[in-house]
Design a protein around this motif. Sequence first.
Motif, PDB file in Angstrom:
ATOM      1  N   SER A  14       1.242  -1.165   0.023  1.00 51.55           N
ATOM      2  CA  SER A  14      -0.204  -0.039   0.346  1.00 51.55           C
ATOM      3  C   SER A  14       0.740   1.241   0.137  1.00 51.55           C
ATOM      4  N   GLN A  15       2.654   1.337   0.268  1.00 49.08           N
ATOM      5  CA  GLN A  15       3.470   2.463   0.595  1.00 49.08           C
ATOM      6  C   GLN A  15       3.321   2.761  -0.900  1.00 49.08           C
ATOM      7  N   ILE A  16       3.161   1.760  -1.415  1.00 48.49           N
ATOM      8  CA  ILE A  16       3.624   2.025  -3.483  1.00 48.49           C
ATOM      9  C   ILE A  16       2.744   2.194  -4.420  1.00 48.49           C
ATOM     10  N   SER A  17       3.649   3.260  -4.926  1.00 49.21           N
ATOM     11  CA  SER A  17       1.809   4.284  -5.692  1.00 49.21           C
ATOM     12  C   SER A  17       1.767   2.847  -6.374  1.00 49.21           C
ATOM     13  N   ALA A  18       0.671   2.989  -6.783  1.00 49.83           N
ATOM     14  CA  ALA A  18       0.233   1.975  -8.190  1.00 49.83           C
ATOM     15  C   ALA A  18       1.081   2.338  -9.426  1.00 49.83           C
ATOM     16  N   GLU A  19       1.057   3.862 -10.125  1.00 45.04           N
ATOM     17  CA  GLU A  19       2.400   3.626 -11.362  1.00 45.04           C
ATOM     18  C   GLU A  19       3.477   2.838 -11.025  1.00 45.04           C
ATOM     19  N   GLN A  21       3.832  -0.086  -9.210  1.00 47.03           N
ATOM     20  CA  GLN A  21       3.381  -1.174  -9.067  1.00 47.03           C
ATOM     21  C   GLN A  21       3.302  -2.188 -10.292  1.00 47.03           C
TER      22      GLN A  21
END
Length: 95
Positions: A14-19, A21
């Motif tokens: 959840s701490q990593i941006s979707a982009e 990921q």
Amino acid sequence: GVVESRNYASNDASQISAEIQAFISGTDGNGAALGFRSEFRTFFTIWMFLTRLPSPSWIDLHPGFLMRGMGYFPIVGSVLGGMYAIILDALSISM
């Protein structure tokens, strides 16, 4: 001094941006699979990062492509060095 501790060992997605990921999972953030076009984009991202010479208009400084482009630094440097050597040689012959 005290060094700030950042918990990078945590695997909390959840701490990593979707982009980022999406980039890690093998797409370019727009849903396209990484392939020849992404290598082309990576090369020209580094080209744009190192020079002011023109690059395709659809290239931007995406952090993922900057990270992937570390391997292109020697290639871009060699191409630029070769270009500058040719220009310098052509100018020295004409003088």
